[in-house]
Design an enzyme around this catalytic site. Structure first.
Site, PDB file in Angstrom:
ATOM      1  N   ALA A   1       0.866  -1.172   0.000  1.00  0.00           N
ATOM      2  CA  ALA A   1       0.000   0.000   0.000  1.00  0.00           C
ATOM      3  C   ALA A   1       0.903   1.223   0.000  1.00  0.00           C
ATOM      4  O   ALA A   1       1.720   1.377   0.896  1.00  0.00           O
ATOM      5  CB  ALA A   1      -0.908  -0.002   1.231  1.00  0.00           C
ATOM      6  N   CYS A   2       0.781   2.071  -0.996  1.00  0.00           N
ATOM      7  CA  CYS A   2       1.737   3.157  -1.185  1.00  0.00           C
ATOM      8  C   CYS A   2       1.032   4.466  -1.517  1.00  0.00           C
ATOM      9  O   CYS A   2      -0.169   4.492  -1.760  1.00  0.00           O
ATOM     10  CB  CYS A   2       2.714   2.819  -2.309  1.00  0.00           C
ATOM     11  SG  CYS A   2       3.529   1.212  -2.122  1.00  0.00           S
ATOM     12  N   THR A   3       1.802   5.543  -1.550  1.00  0.00           N
ATOM     13  CA  THR A   3       1.314   6.848  -1.984  1.00  0.00           C
ATOM     14  C   THR A   3       2.327   7.424  -2.957  1.00  0.00           C
ATOM     15  O   THR A   3       3.527   7.481  -2.649  1.00  0.00           O
ATOM     16  CB  THR A   3       1.135   7.812  -0.794  1.00  0.00           C
ATOM     17  OG1 THR A   3       0.301   7.203   0.203  1.00  0.00           O
ATOM     18  CG2 THR A   3       0.509   9.118  -1.254  1.00  0.00           C
TER      19      THR A   3
ATOM     20  N   GLU B   1       2.756   1.121  -7.280  1.00  0.00           N
ATOM     21  CA  GLU B   1       1.587   1.528  -6.506  1.00  0.00           C
ATOM     22  C   GLU B   1       0.520   0.448  -6.689  1.00  0.00           C
ATOM     23  O   GLU B   1       0.056   0.190  -7.795  1.00  0.00           O
ATOM     24  CB  GLU B   1       1.064   2.868  -7.031  1.00  0.00           C
ATOM     25  CG  GLU B   1      -0.144   3.398  -6.310  1.00  0.00           C
ATOM     26  CD  GLU B   1       0.214   4.096  -5.015  1.00  0.00           C
ATOM     27  OE1 GLU B   1      -0.627   4.066  -4.096  1.00  0.00           O
ATOM     28  OE2 GLU B   1       1.319   4.668  -4.915  1.00  0.00           O
TER      29      GLU B   1
END
Length: 490
Positions: A20-22, A114
């Site tokens: 889970a990334c931004t 992502e």
């Protein structure tokens, strides 16, 4: 046997959930200094503590096989000649697993990936090839050694998706000195990529973000063959009821849980950079895809954005004032790496590309700059799965773990220490770059020594600051424990 057990545990954890990334991408006309910027927090799937190594793979003979060892059984035969490139692999995986981000010797960068998700309708007609399809784990390791432009990277990954199928959903950023691209896949074999407009920025948070696309405009959009026709023929898109084709509306997953988990991050970032979008409420994934900022965006802006945790609001999960926060912040403890990639066409080749690297939780971390041509210090190259005393990954994680025991009490101490050092490094960096420009033409060897010394000093200072923070926090904790369990008598 020990390594086998460790590998089995890692596989089980990674296979059960995706990253889970931004992600933040800034076009060169939207940045403060004319550079292209790609930033991303890399969050581990289940475990809070994951180490990563910063390695450089030299150019040379290829012909080796890249094999997914953690996610599935994907296998790929590399060509006979490959470019050198950098990456951040997981320890004890042969340095070709979850390399995440890096630059190659042609100056092309990747940030992968992502995690995103296709909707059930799409997966019903074109399911993921979970057994042998392309997965997040291997994308940089396969693509970076082969490409000489961002556009070429898009096309290569697209061909891999079409040929092998995708094992999961992902978004990947590509960057070179001229442009940045972002690719999203859908189902097993579909994909779309868009060039980031020079005067805009793009943000993503675990959800398909690419929208309407003019597929006749190959300067700005690339896709799998017959993308729209595939959607029409499989009942995913009806041109009679919709005037335009939106990639994320047709293929992307958009459910109630996305509001607190994904919308909040995209909404915060767009509101931060563009005031007209601040506090705007969304009931679906209808955010604008590319947005012009109110003012030019700097490396410091991206750094501060990736550290965000909704401080001072009712959605601050770390202040202790609200224990029932449901909104997911950008900075989380399970992050094990964050990178900000800066590409500058107006600098000498050896220092044109920079990665600002923060290992661990960004809210309690420090970004250290690494130029593409720098020799990587041992402390960043030799982390282990087990907690150790010498690696950068565990050095910073220890401070973060201690500080998280009382975030309100220790965050100001950590932040002020690291912020002060970041400013010192910035001043040092400006002088280094000027000195390097003068030196590199006349004495390349001396210029390389200057670059390596600049890198070593930054790492040494960051280690010293971290060691001092560790001592201060442990000393304060010891006093608190003593006061809590103090008894009468001698």
């Amino acid at each position: 046997m020990k390594n086998l057990l460790v590998s089995t545990l890692i596989f089980a954890l990674f296979a059960s959930s995706s990253h889970a990334c931004t992600t933040i991408i800034v076009g060169k006309a939207a940045s403060a200094d004319g550079s292209i910027i790609v930033g991303r927090n890399v969050d581990a799937p289940n475990a809070a503590d994951w180490a990563s190594n910063f390695v450089y793979h030299p150019p040379g003979e290829g012909g080796y096989v890249v094999q997914s060892v953690l996610e599935n059984q994907f296998s790929y035969q590399m060509p006979l000649h490959v470019l050198g490139y950098s990456g951040f692999p997981q320890p004890n995986t042969g340095d070709l697993s979850f390399e995440e981000a890096g630059f190659n010797d042609a100056g092309v960068g990747i940030s992968a990936t992502e995690t995103i998700f296709s909707n059930a309708r799409t997966l019903a007609v074109d399911p993921y090839n979970k057994k042998t399809g392309v997965v997040e784990e291997i994308i940089p390791s396969v693509v970076l050694p082969q490409i000489r432009s961002a556009r070429e990277g898009v096309k290569l990954l697209g061909k891999l998706i079409e040929t092998y199928g995708s094992g999961e959903g992902f978004g990947v950023a590509f960057v070179d000195k001229d442009e940045a691209w972002y690719l999203e896949n859908a189902g097993g074999h579909q994909w779309l990529a868009a060039r980031i407009p020079d005067n805009a920025y793009f943000v993503s948070a675990n959800q398909s973000r690419l929208g309407e696309a003019d597929l006749s405009d190959s300067d700005h959009f690339l896709s799998s063959p017959n993308l729209v026709r595939f959607a029409e023929e499989n009942g995913l898109f009806d041109p009679q009821s919709s005037s335009s084709f939106s990639f994320r509306k047709v293929f992307g997953k958009d459910e109630a849980g996305d509001a607190d988990y994904n919308y909040s991050r995209v909404g915060y970032l767009q509101g931060k950079y563009t005031s007209g979008l601040s506090n705007k409420k969304y009931e679906s994934n209808s955010f604008p895809t590319f947005v012009k900022p109110d003012r030019k965006i700097s490396i410091a802006d991206v750094r501060d954005s990736l550290r965000s945790y909704n401080a001072g609001t009712e959605n601050d999960p770390y202040s202790g004032k609200n224990s029932n926060v449901q909104v997911r912040p950008i900075s989380v403890y399970r992050a094990y790496q964050s990178h900000i990639m800066q590409v500058r066409s107006h600098f000498p080749e050896q220092i044109a590309n920079v990665q600002y690297l923060d290992l661990g939780m960004t809210a309690l971390g420090i970004y250290v700059p690494f130029y593409q041509g720098a020799t990587i210090p041992d402390s960043y190259r030799h982390a282990s799965i087990a907690i150790d005393s010498n690696s950068a990954a565990w050095k910073y994680r220890k401070v973060q773990l201690l500080a998280m025991q009382d975030f309100q009490r220790y965050e100001p101490m950590v932040r002020s220490t690291y912020d002060r050092l970041e400013q010192e490094i910035l001043v040092r960096q400006r002088k280094f770059e000027e000195d390097y420009k003068v030196m590199v033409g006349n004495n390349p060897r001396q210029a390389q020594a200057l670059l390596d010394e600049f890198t070593r000093q930054n790492v040494n200072d960051a280690f010293a600051a971290s060691s001092e923070l560790e001592k201060k926090i442990m000393n304060d904790m010891s006093i608190q424990v003593y006061r809590k369990y103090r008894f009468r008598g001698a």
